[in-house]
Design a protein around this motif. Sequence first.
Motif, PDB file in Angstrom:
ATOM      1  N   ALA A 279       0.842  -1.199   0.000  1.00  0.00           N
ATOM      2  CA  ALA A 279       0.000   0.000   0.000  1.00  0.00           C
ATOM      3  C   ALA A 279       0.881   1.254   0.000  1.00  0.00           C
ATOM      4  N   GLU A 280       1.937   1.227   0.779  1.00  0.00           N
ATOM      5  CA  GLU A 280       2.852   2.371   0.865  1.00  0.00           C
ATOM      6  C   GLU A 280       3.542   2.628  -0.477  1.00  0.00           C
ATOM      7  N   GLU A 281       4.009   1.566  -1.122  1.00  0.00           N
ATOM      8  CA  GLU A 281       4.682   1.709  -2.415  1.00  0.00           C
ATOM      9  C   GLU A 281       3.726   2.265  -3.474  1.00  0.00           C
ATOM     10  N   MET A 282       2.503   1.749  -3.471  1.00  0.00           N
ATOM     11  CA  MET A 282       1.513   2.207  -4.446  1.00  0.00           C
ATOM     12  C   MET A 282       1.181   3.682  -4.224  1.00  0.00           C
ATOM     13  N   ALA A 283       0.964   4.061  -2.973  1.00  0.00           N
ATOM     14  CA  ALA A 283       0.644   5.458  -2.664  1.00  0.00           C
ATOM     15  C   ALA A 283       1.795   6.368  -3.064  1.00  0.00           C
ATOM     16  N   THR A 284       3.015   5.947  -2.800  1.00  0.00           N
ATOM     17  CA  THR A 284       4.188   6.746  -3.157  1.00  0.00           C
ATOM     18  C   THR A 284       4.300   6.897  -4.668  1.00  0.00           C
ATOM     19  N   LYS A 285       4.091   5.803  -5.371  1.00  0.00           N
ATOM     20  CA  LYS A 285       4.188   5.822  -6.831  1.00  0.00           C
ATOM     21  C   LYS A 285       3.139   6.765  -7.439  1.00  0.00           C
ATOM     22  N   GLN A 286       1.898   6.654  -6.963  1.00  0.00           N
ATOM     23  CA  GLN A 286       0.826   7.502  -7.486  1.00  0.00           C
ATOM     24  C   GLN A 286       1.084   8.973  -7.142  1.00  0.00           C
ATOM     25  N   THR A 287       1.539   9.229  -5.930  1.00  0.00           N
ATOM     26  CA  THR A 287       1.802  10.604  -5.507  1.00  0.00           C
ATOM     27  C   THR A 287       2.931  11.220  -6.328  1.00  0.00           C
ATOM     28  N   GLU A 288       3.976  10.441  -6.556  1.00  0.00           N
ATOM     29  CA  GLU A 288       5.102  10.945  -7.358  1.00  0.00           C
ATOM     30  C   GLU A 288       4.650  11.321  -8.767  1.00  0.00           C
ATOM     31  N   MET A 289       3.768  10.501  -9.333  1.00  0.00           N
ATOM     32  CA  MET A 289       3.273  10.789 -10.674  1.00  0.00           C
ATOM     33  C   MET A 289       2.507  12.122 -10.683  1.00  0.00           C
ATOM     34  N   LEU A 290       1.624  12.297  -9.694  1.00  0.00           N
ATOM     35  CA  LEU A 290       0.866  13.555  -9.649  1.00  0.00           C
ATOM     36  C   LEU A 290       1.768  14.738  -9.328  1.00  0.00           C
ATOM     37  N   LYS A 291       2.738  14.533  -8.459  1.00  0.00           N
ATOM     38  CA  LYS A 291       3.675  15.615  -8.111  1.00  0.00           C
ATOM     39  C   LYS A 291       4.392  16.095  -9.366  1.00  0.00           C
ATOM     40  N   LYS A 292       4.816  15.142 -10.160  1.00  0.00           N
ATOM     41  CA  LYS A 292       5.534  15.469 -11.396  1.00  0.00           C
ATOM     42  C   LYS A 292       4.618  16.178 -12.401  1.00  0.00           C
ATOM     43  N   GLU A 293       3.427  15.635 -12.597  1.00  0.00           N
ATOM     44  CA  GLU A 293       2.513  16.174 -13.609  1.00  0.00           C
ATOM     45  C   GLU A 293       1.869  17.495 -13.209  1.00  0.00           C
TER      46      GLU A 293
END
Length: 141
Positions: free
Chosen positions: A34-48
């Motif tokens: 869950a932590e990895e998924m949340a981090t991955k999704q957040t990083e994508m939005l942070k970048k975009e």
Amino acid sequence: MKRTKSVLFIAFMGIALSMSAQNREKGERKEFSAEEMATKQTEMLKKELNLDSSQEKKVKAIYLKQAQERESQRKSQQSSAQNSSDQQKGKGQKREMKQNDEEIKAILTTEQKEKYESLKKNRPQRGTKENKDSNKKQKSN
């Protein structure tokens, strides 16, 4: 001797490639926590969307909550046979996604909301006929 080594090498590579292709066909993929998924999704939005640190923390909390809920649902489905239909499960998940979507939008600026909506429209939808067709085309290539 050199020719035998070459033949063995080619045969070995053929077998390795075949096994690799079979794993992809089976749909095997890495399970993220869950932590990895949340981090991955957040990083994508942070970048975009160029999220600031406050927005990033709030978005990650939303994604983490969502990922933890999915993980617990997945575990409970695996441990017991559930009576609810797939359609009911899908409606519940869709409702949760919409709620999370609204929470994320509340964090974003007007400009970020517009870009977020654009990103949502352009991402492939899971389970749609078009997406399944494109996956088949990719596998056949």
